[in-house]
Motif scaffolding. Structure first.
Motif, PDB file in Angstrom:
ATOM      1  N   HIS A  75      -2.498   2.593  13.344  1.00  0.00           N
ATOM      2  CA  HIS A  75      -1.922   3.899  13.037  1.00  0.00           C
ATOM      3  C   HIS A  75      -2.876   5.056  13.343  1.00  0.00           C
ATOM      4  O   HIS A  75      -2.483   6.223  13.181  1.00  0.00           O
ATOM      5  N   GLY A  76      -4.081   4.758  13.767  1.00  0.00           N
ATOM      6  CA  GLY A  76      -5.005   5.813  14.156  1.00  0.00           C
ATOM      7  C   GLY A  76      -5.450   6.692  13.010  1.00  0.00           C
ATOM      8  O   GLY A  76      -5.579   7.915  13.169  1.00  0.00           O
ATOM      9  N   VAL A  77      -5.671   6.108  11.834  1.00  0.00           N
ATOM     10  CA  VAL A  77      -6.118   6.872  10.669  1.00  0.00           C
ATOM     11  C   VAL A  77      -7.442   6.295  10.172  1.00  0.00           C
ATOM     12  O   VAL A  77      -7.831   5.180  10.537  1.00  0.00           O
ATOM     13  N   GLU A  78      -8.125   7.063   9.309  1.00  0.00           N
ATOM     14  CA  GLU A  78      -9.449   6.649   8.858  1.00  0.00           C
ATOM     15  C   GLU A  78      -9.469   6.209   7.399  1.00  0.00           C
ATOM     16  O   GLU A  78     -10.260   5.345   7.017  1.00  0.00           O
ATOM     17  N   THR A  79      -8.639   6.804   6.562  1.00  0.00           N
ATOM     18  CA  THR A  79      -8.695   6.519   5.126  1.00  0.00           C
ATOM     19  C   THR A  79      -7.462   5.744   4.676  1.00  0.00           C
ATOM     20  O   THR A  79      -6.408   5.781   5.324  1.00  0.00           O
ATOM     21  N   LEU A  80      -7.585   5.073   3.521  1.00  0.00           N
ATOM     22  CA  LEU A  80      -6.445   4.352   2.966  1.00  0.00           C
ATOM     23  C   LEU A  80      -5.351   5.313   2.520  1.00  0.00           C
ATOM     24  O   LEU A  80      -4.155   4.989   2.581  1.00  0.00           O
ATOM     25  N   PHE A  81      -5.753   6.510   2.085  1.00  0.00           N
ATOM     26  CA  PHE A  81      -4.743   7.492   1.695  1.00  0.00           C
ATOM     27  C   PHE A  81      -3.883   7.871   2.903  1.00  0.00           C
ATOM     28  O   PHE A  81      -2.652   7.916   2.811  1.00  0.00           O
ATOM     29  N   GLN A  82      -4.554   8.144   4.024  1.00  0.00           N
ATOM     30  CA  GLN A  82      -3.802   8.484   5.237  1.00  0.00           C
ATOM     31  C   GLN A  82      -2.912   7.321   5.676  1.00  0.00           C
ATOM     32  O   GLN A  82      -1.762   7.518   6.083  1.00  0.00           O
ATOM     33  N   LEU A  83      -3.443   6.115   5.564  1.00  0.00           N
ATOM     34  CA  LEU A  83      -2.660   4.947   5.967  1.00  0.00           C
ATOM     35  C   LEU A  83      -1.442   4.779   5.069  1.00  0.00           C
ATOM     36  O   LEU A  83      -0.327   4.522   5.557  1.00  0.00           O
ATOM     37  N   GLY A  84      -1.648   4.908   3.749  1.00  0.00           N
ATOM     38  CA  GLY A  84      -0.522   4.785   2.835  1.00  0.00           C
ATOM     39  C   GLY A  84       0.550   5.820   3.110  1.00  0.00           C
ATOM     40  O   GLY A  84       1.745   5.527   3.047  1.00  0.00           O
ATOM     41  N   TRP A  85       0.115   7.035   3.460  1.00  0.00           N
ATOM     42  CA  TRP A  85       1.080   8.088   3.772  1.00  0.00           C
ATOM     43  C   TRP A  85       1.857   7.749   5.034  1.00  0.00           C
ATOM     44  O   TRP A  85       3.076   7.929   5.102  1.00  0.00           O
ATOM     45  N   ALA A 123      -8.992  -6.246   2.988  1.00  0.00           N
ATOM     46  CA  ALA A 123      -9.705  -5.180   3.713  1.00  0.00           C
ATOM     47  C   ALA A 123      -9.599  -5.379   5.218  1.00  0.00           C
ATOM     48  O   ALA A 123      -9.456  -4.418   5.989  1.00  0.00           O
ATOM     49  N   ALA A 124      -9.665  -6.652   5.675  1.00  0.00           N
ATOM     50  CA  ALA A 124      -9.563  -6.926   7.114  1.00  0.00           C
ATOM     51  C   ALA A 124      -8.165  -6.552   7.632  1.00  0.00           C
ATOM     52  O   ALA A 124      -8.030  -5.962   8.714  1.00  0.00           O
ATOM     53  N   HIS A 125      -7.133  -6.884   6.864  1.00  0.00           N
ATOM     54  CA  HIS A 125      -5.767  -6.514   7.270  1.00  0.00           C
ATOM     55  C   HIS A 125      -5.596  -4.997   7.286  1.00  0.00           C
ATOM     56  O   HIS A 125      -4.950  -4.438   8.187  1.00  0.00           O
ATOM     57  N   LEU A 126      -6.174  -4.335   6.315  1.00  0.00           N
ATOM     58  CA  LEU A 126      -6.060  -2.879   6.261  1.00  0.00           C
ATOM     59  C   LEU A 126      -6.807  -2.218   7.420  1.00  0.00           C
ATOM     60  O   LEU A 126      -6.372  -1.183   7.941  1.00  0.00           O
ATOM     61  N   ALA A 127      -7.913  -2.811   7.814  1.00  0.00           N
ATOM     62  CA  ALA A 127      -8.643  -2.277   8.964  1.00  0.00           C
ATOM     63  C   ALA A 127      -7.778  -2.345  10.215  1.00  0.00           C
ATOM     64  O   ALA A 127      -7.766  -1.425  11.048  1.00  0.00           O
ATOM     65  N   ARG A 128      -7.048  -3.464  10.371  1.00  0.00           N
ATOM     66  CA  ARG A 128      -6.125  -3.610  11.506  1.00  0.00           C
ATOM     67  C   ARG A 128      -5.054  -2.528  11.454  1.00  0.00           C
ATOM     68  O   ARG A 128      -4.721  -1.907  12.467  1.00  0.00           O
ATOM     69  N   LEU A 175       0.835  -1.195   0.000  1.00  0.00           N
ATOM     70  CA  LEU A 175       0.000   0.000   0.000  1.00  0.00           C
ATOM     71  C   LEU A 175       0.876   1.253   0.000  1.00  0.00           C
ATOM     72  O   LEU A 175       0.575   2.236  -0.691  1.00  0.00           O
ATOM     73  N   ALA A 176       1.984   1.212   0.770  1.00  0.00           N
ATOM     74  CA  ALA A 176       2.884   2.363   0.824  1.00  0.00           C
ATOM     75  C   ALA A 176       3.548   2.625  -0.520  1.00  0.00           C
ATOM     76  O   ALA A 176       3.952   3.757  -0.810  1.00  0.00           O
ATOM     77  N   ARG A 177       3.646   1.570  -1.339  1.00  0.00           N
ATOM     78  CA  ARG A 177       4.241   1.731  -2.669  1.00  0.00           C
ATOM     79  C   ARG A 177       3.242   2.269  -3.690  1.00  0.00           C
ATOM     80  O   ARG A 177       3.578   2.464  -4.859  1.00  0.00           O
ATOM     81  N   GLY A 178       1.993   2.488  -3.274  1.00  0.00           N
ATOM     82  CA  GLY A 178       1.010   3.106  -4.141  1.00  0.00           C
ATOM     83  C   GLY A 178       0.011   2.153  -4.754  1.00  0.00           C
ATOM     84  O   GLY A 178      -0.828   2.568  -5.560  1.00  0.00           O
ATOM     85  N   LEU A 179       0.043   0.850  -4.401  1.00  0.00           N
ATOM     86  CA  LEU A 179      -0.907  -0.105  -4.969  1.00  0.00           C
ATOM     87  C   LEU A 179      -2.282   0.090  -4.344  1.00  0.00           C
ATOM     88  O   LEU A 179      -2.401   0.438  -3.163  1.00  0.00           O
ATOM     89  N   THR A 180      -3.310  -0.145  -5.133  1.00  0.00           N
ATOM     90  CA  THR A 180      -4.679  -0.079  -4.625  1.00  0.00           C
ATOM     91  C   THR A 180      -5.001  -1.362  -3.858  1.00  0.00           C
ATOM     92  O   THR A 180      -4.260  -2.356  -3.922  1.00  0.00           O
TER      93      THR A 180
END
Length: 312
Positions: free
Chosen positions: A295-305, A285-290, A264-269
């Motif tokens: 990391h205390g973020v709400e969106t995938l964009f914030q998580l990737g950052w 999606a379950a792993h990303l929710a974890r 995800l950090a490399r920019g993959l959807t």
């Protein structure tokens, strides 16, 4: 002389026992003389006209047991009396108007220029603390420092002081560090993790703070100015409110979770990550929710950052 016989004394005593309980002078080497003298002093050997005779160690054990119990009782009594004995000295010390002491107004920060001086002053402030410690520690934490401070931190918690500690996620990547954090948490320390930049600060009883006085943190300033303290405490409280409890981070993430985060950090959807790893989108999606929770973020964009900032 120690309480127990050393290896040389034990060996010589056993040699005497194997020889029928006696040692003759002609059987002893010159190097044995200090050992013989020590055994005689302990009462394990008794001089005779023809040499030395071994005695029962039980008598020595009984005598040492009485001495050790007496010594332990004396130490316990001294420990009970010590706070009262040191009371006048403590009151005199705390009555002095230290420019950086709790409850004393020192408009100019007091600077410490060596690591030893900084540690010594922080040690004093923890010892003097009676209510609360606030700690914001960005970046990795050295294990040696945490181990050294453990006894003092636990002592502070045992005497009823509260401790709130703020770390960044990178701190919890080391298992030994997580163990140190868990030890403090068991005794009541509150630990949270914030995946954002913040400044290092230690605040004691909301009356005195320690902050870096150099970019490399080689110097520290001790501040007791009320306005500065209000600003520092307010910043800590804002960061604390955005942080997440550390217990969500103390368990190591699953390797698949780590791989998903890196992709995800490399920019993959999310769909591209699922295809790359041969997983269903629901599993990803379950792993990303974890990861979002950690990391205390709400969106995938914030998580990737956030994950981007943690890439080696």
């Amino acid at each position: 002389m120690t309480d127990e016989p050393g290896p040389a004394e034990r060996a010589l005593y056993l040699a005497a026992v194997r020889g029928g309980g006696r040692l003759r002078p002609e059987e002893l080497a010159p190097a044995d003389r200090p050992t013989v003298a020590a055994l005689v002093a302990r009462g394990l050997l008794t001089p005779t006209a023809t040499g030395y005779t071994a005695t029962n160690p039980r008598a020595l054990g009984d005598r040492l047991g009485v001495e050790l119990r007496t010594r332990a009782t004396r130490l316990l009594l001294n420990a009970e009396r010590l706070p009262h004995t040191l009371g006048p000295l403590t009151h005199a010390y705390e009555a002095v108007r230290r420019p950086d002491g709790p409850g004393r107004f020192g408009p100019q920060p007091v600077q410490f220029d060596t690591e030893i001086d900084i540690r010594h002053r922080v040690f004093e402030l923890i010892s003097e603390c009676t209510k609360e410690v606030l700690v914001a520690q960005p970046g990795p934490r050295p294990l040696e420092g945490l181990e050294t401070a453990l006894a003092q931190d636990l002592s502070l918690l045992r005497r009823g002081c509260s401790m709130r500690i703020l770390y960044q996620p990178v701190t919890l990547t080391d298992r030994a560090i997580r163990h140190q954090i868990d030890l403090r948490a068991r005794y009541g320390a509150q630990v949270r993790v914030l995946a954002e930049p913040y400044e290092q600060v230690l605040v004691f009883d909301r009356a005195v703070a320690v902050v870096p006085a150099a970019e490399d943190r080689s110097r520290a300033a001790v501040i007791s100015d009320p306005a500065a303290l209000t600003f520092l405490i307010g910043a800590f409280e804002r960061d604390w409110a955005r942080a997440t409890p550390a217990d969500r981070h103390l368990d190591s993430p699953h390797p698949t979770t780590v791989r998903i985060g890196r992709l995800l950090a490399r920019g993959l959807t999310q769909r591209a990550v699922a295809t790359r790893l041969g997983l269903s989108e629901r599993t990803v999606a379950a792993h990303l929710a974890r990861l979002r929770e950690v990391h205390g973020v709400e969106t995938l964009f914030q998580l990737g950052w956030q994950m981007r900032g943690e890439q080696p």
